[in-house]
Write a protein that holds these residues in place. Structure first.
Motif, mmCIF file in Angstrom:
data_model
loop_
_atom_site.group_PDB
_atom_site.id
_atom_site.type_symbol
_atom_site.label_atom_id
_atom_site.label_comp_id
_atom_site.label_asym_id
_atom_site.label_seq_id
_atom_site.Cartn_x
_atom_site.Cartn_y
_atom_site.Cartn_z
ATOM 1 N N LYS A 106 0.833 -1.211 0.000
ATOM 2 C CA LYS A 106 0.000 0.000 0.000
ATOM 3 C C LYS A 106 0.863 1.255 0.000
ATOM 4 O O LYS A 106 0.552 2.242 -0.679
ATOM 5 N N ALA A 107 1.959 1.237 0.770
ATOM 6 C CA ALA A 107 2.841 2.408 0.848
ATOM 7 C C ALA A 107 3.519 2.668 -0.497
ATOM 8 O O ALA A 107 3.645 3.823 -0.931
ATOM 9 N N ALA A 108 3.949 1.605 -1.176
ATOM 10 C CA ALA A 108 4.601 1.769 -2.471
ATOM 11 C C ALA A 108 3.625 2.307 -3.516
ATOM 12 O O ALA A 108 3.959 3.202 -4.301
ATOM 13 N N ILE A 109 2.414 1.773 -3.525
ATOM 14 C CA ILE A 109 1.401 2.242 -4.477
ATOM 15 C C ILE A 109 1.051 3.703 -4.212
ATOM 16 O O ILE A 109 0.914 4.509 -5.143
ATOM 17 N N ALA A 110 0.905 4.054 -2.923
ATOM 18 C CA ALA A 110 0.583 5.444 -2.572
ATOM 19 C C ALA A 110 1.675 6.400 -3.010
ATOM 20 O O ALA A 110 1.412 7.579 -3.306
ATOM 21 N N ALA A 111 2.919 5.901 -3.066
ATOM 22 C CA ALA A 111 4.049 6.740 -3.485
ATOM 23 C C ALA A 111 4.227 6.740 -5.001
ATOM 24 O O ALA A 111 5.170 7.348 -5.519
ATOM 25 N N GLY A 112 3.326 6.070 -5.711
ATOM 26 C CA GLY A 112 3.397 6.043 -7.167
ATOM 27 C C GLY A 112 4.443 5.097 -7.710
ATOM 28 O O GLY A 112 4.878 5.236 -8.858
ATOM 29 N N LEU A 113 4.829 4.115 -6.916
ATOM 30 C CA LEU A 113 5.872 3.173 -7.314
ATOM 31 C C LEU A 113 5.272 1.889 -7.888
ATOM 32 O O LEU A 113 4.113 1.574 -7.648
ATOM 33 N N ARG A 114 6.087 1.170 -8.617
ATOM 34 C CA ARG A 114 5.623 -0.055 -9.264
ATOM 35 C C ARG A 114 5.719 -1.236 -8.292
ATOM 36 O O ARG A 114 6.732 -1.402 -7.603
ATOM 37 N N VAL A 115 4.662 -2.052 -8.259
ATOM 38 C CA VAL A 115 4.645 -3.281 -7.474
ATOM 39 C C VAL A 115 4.348 -4.428 -8.429
ATOM 40 O O VAL A 115 3.374 -4.380 -9.186
ATOM 41 N N GLU A 116 5.199 -5.458 -8.391
ATOM 42 C CA GLU A 116 5.053 -6.550 -9.347
ATOM 43 C C GLU A 116 5.039 -7.904 -8.618
ATOM 44 O O GLU A 116 5.971 -8.206 -7.871
ATOM 45 N N PRO A 117 4.009 -8.712 -8.820
ATOM 46 C CA PRO A 117 3.979 -10.038 -8.195
ATOM 47 C C PRO A 117 4.840 -11.026 -8.968
ATOM 48 O O PRO A 117 4.879 -11.004 -10.203
ATOM 49 N N VAL A 118 5.511 -11.889 -8.233
ATOM 50 C CA VAL A 118 6.247 -13.010 -8.825
ATOM 51 C C VAL A 118 5.597 -14.266 -8.244
ATOM 52 O O VAL A 118 5.995 -14.752 -7.197
ATOM 53 N N PRO A 119 4.549 -14.773 -8.886
ATOM 54 C CA PRO A 119 3.717 -15.826 -8.287
ATOM 55 C C PRO A 119 4.436 -17.159 -8.156
ATOM 56 O O PRO A 119 5.451 -17.417 -8.813
ATOM 57 N N GLY A 120 3.866 -17.993 -7.287
ATOM 58 C CA GLY A 120 4.466 -19.303 -7.053
ATOM 59 C C GLY A 120 3.652 -20.106 -6.067
ATOM 60 O O GLY A 120 2.419 -20.037 -6.074
ATOM 61 N N PRO A 121 4.315 -20.855 -5.181
ATOM 62 C CA PRO A 121 3.626 -21.759 -4.262
ATOM 63 C C PRO A 121 2.615 -21.048 -3.369
ATOM 64 O O PRO A 121 2.850 -19.934 -2.900
ATOM 65 N N SER A 122 1.501 -21.725 -3.128
ATOM 66 C CA SER A 122 0.446 -21.213 -2.260
ATOM 67 C C SER A 122 -0.195 -22.381 -1.543
ATOM 68 O O SER A 122 -0.737 -23.281 -2.195
ATOM 69 N N ALA A 123 -0.135 -22.395 -0.221
ATOM 70 C CA ALA A 123 -0.640 -23.533 0.548
ATOM 71 C C ALA A 123 -2.135 -23.742 0.328
ATOM 72 O O ALA A 123 -2.589 -24.874 0.133
ATOM 73 N N HIS A 124 -2.919 -22.656 0.369
ATOM 74 C CA HIS A 124 -4.360 -22.857 0.278
ATOM 75 C C HIS A 124 -4.802 -23.278 -1.118
ATOM 76 O O HIS A 124 -5.731 -24.072 -1.269
ATOM 77 N N VAL A 125 -4.129 -22.800 -2.156
ATOM 78 C CA VAL A 125 -4.485 -23.224 -3.512
ATOM 79 C C VAL A 125 -4.081 -24.682 -3.736
ATOM 80 O O VAL A 125 -4.853 -25.476 -4.279
ATOM 81 N N ALA A 126 -2.875 -25.033 -3.298
ATOM 82 C CA ALA A 126 -2.423 -26.424 -3.462
ATOM 83 C C ALA A 126 -3.347 -27.391 -2.730
ATOM 84 O O ALA A 126 -3.734 -28.433 -3.259
ATOM 85 N N ALA A 127 -3.715 -27.039 -1.504
ATOM 86 C CA ALA A 127 -4.582 -27.919 -0.710
ATOM 87 C C ALA A 127 -5.978 -28.013 -1.323
ATOM 88 O O ALA A 127 -6.566 -29.098 -1.393
ATOM 89 N N LEU A 128 -6.509 -26.896 -1.762
ATOM 90 C CA LEU A 128 -7.867 -26.885 -2.313
ATOM 91 C C LEU A 128 -7.971 -27.750 -3.561
ATOM 92 O O LEU A 128 -8.948 -28.481 -3.737
ATOM 93 N N THR A 129 -6.970 -27.702 -4.419
ATOM 94 C CA THR A 129 -7.049 -28.460 -5.674
ATOM 95 C C THR A 129 -7.089 -29.964 -5.417
ATOM 96 O O THR A 129 -7.641 -30.712 -6.229
#
Length: 236
Positions: A106-129
């Protein structure tokens, strides 16, 4: 001819997902981001240091956790403004999902900076599938409050949710959670996933009362993903 990968962008906060148990689950992009970043902000620098060492990566690190994230968020934003490339990681999974990260994003976005996700492992998605429950619609809750009254109130508020409910719980409170679920959702199908992606990964299925009986005969270790069949599914 293979095209070269684009370099990391200066002044960008990268949210890097890391393995939730199995080190083979890290992505090539995550490794490259960690290698090319100027700084790694980690929930636990010792744990992340071991991860980086495993992959032969050496980078400056700062801690970023629940009790210093307000102050550290300001520092990270200042670094980003100077054009640094910062990779944010938590102990496991994606930053900001039941882990530190939301505040600095939130602080980076408020400052007009770029935020980029680098997706990967997720416990809840892996378990749900692998749960066998409905996956088309689900509601991720994360951890419930610690206090009993607040927990009960939160569970009562979830009774009308139609999709699969997905929660996290520690091994120290999972029996308490099952007892509460047996009162609030006595007929719902429940799936317990523990040690997801690790050597002793296990899925247990039944009602909350049935699973509570299992826990009385076995000592189940590890972090848990707790999933409940949705309201409409239970009625059908």
């Amino acid at each position: 001819m293979e095209q070269p990968l684009p370099p990391l962008k200066p002044g960008t906060l990268y949210l890097v997902a890391t393995p939730i148990g199995n080190l083979e689950d890290i992505t090539l992009r995550a490794l490259r981001t960690l290698k090319e970043s100027d700084l790694v902000a980690a929930e636990d620098t010792r744990r992340t240091g071991q991860l980086l060492k495993h992959y032969g990566i050496s980078k400056p690190m700062v801690s970023y956790f629940q009790f210093n994230e307000a102050r550290r968020s300001v520092e990270i934003v200042e670094r980003l403004k100077r054009g640094e490339k910062v990779a944010l990681v938590t102990d496991a999974g994606s930053p900001g999902i039941s882990d530190p990260g939301e505040r600095v994003v939130k602080a980076a976005i408020a400052a007009g900076l770029r935020v980029e996700p680098v997706p990967g492992p997720s416990a809840h998605v892996a378990a749900l599938t692998a749960s066998g429950l409905e996956t088309q619609e689900f509601h991720f809750v994360g951890f419930l409050p610690h206090k009993a009254g607040q927990r009960r109130k939160r569970l009562e508020a979830l009774r009308g949710i139609e999709g699969t409910l997905v929660l996290y719980e520690s091994p120290y409170r999972v029996a308490t959670m099952l007892a509460e679920l047996s009162e609030v959702f006595p007929a719902r199908r429940v799936v317990l996933a523990r040690e997801v992606t690790k050597k002793f990964e296990e899925f247990l299925r039944g009602t909350a009362a049935e699973l509570l009986s299992v826990m009385k005969t076995r000592r189940l270790k590890g972090e848990f993903v707790v999933m409940l069949a949705g309201e409409t599914v239970q009625k059908s």
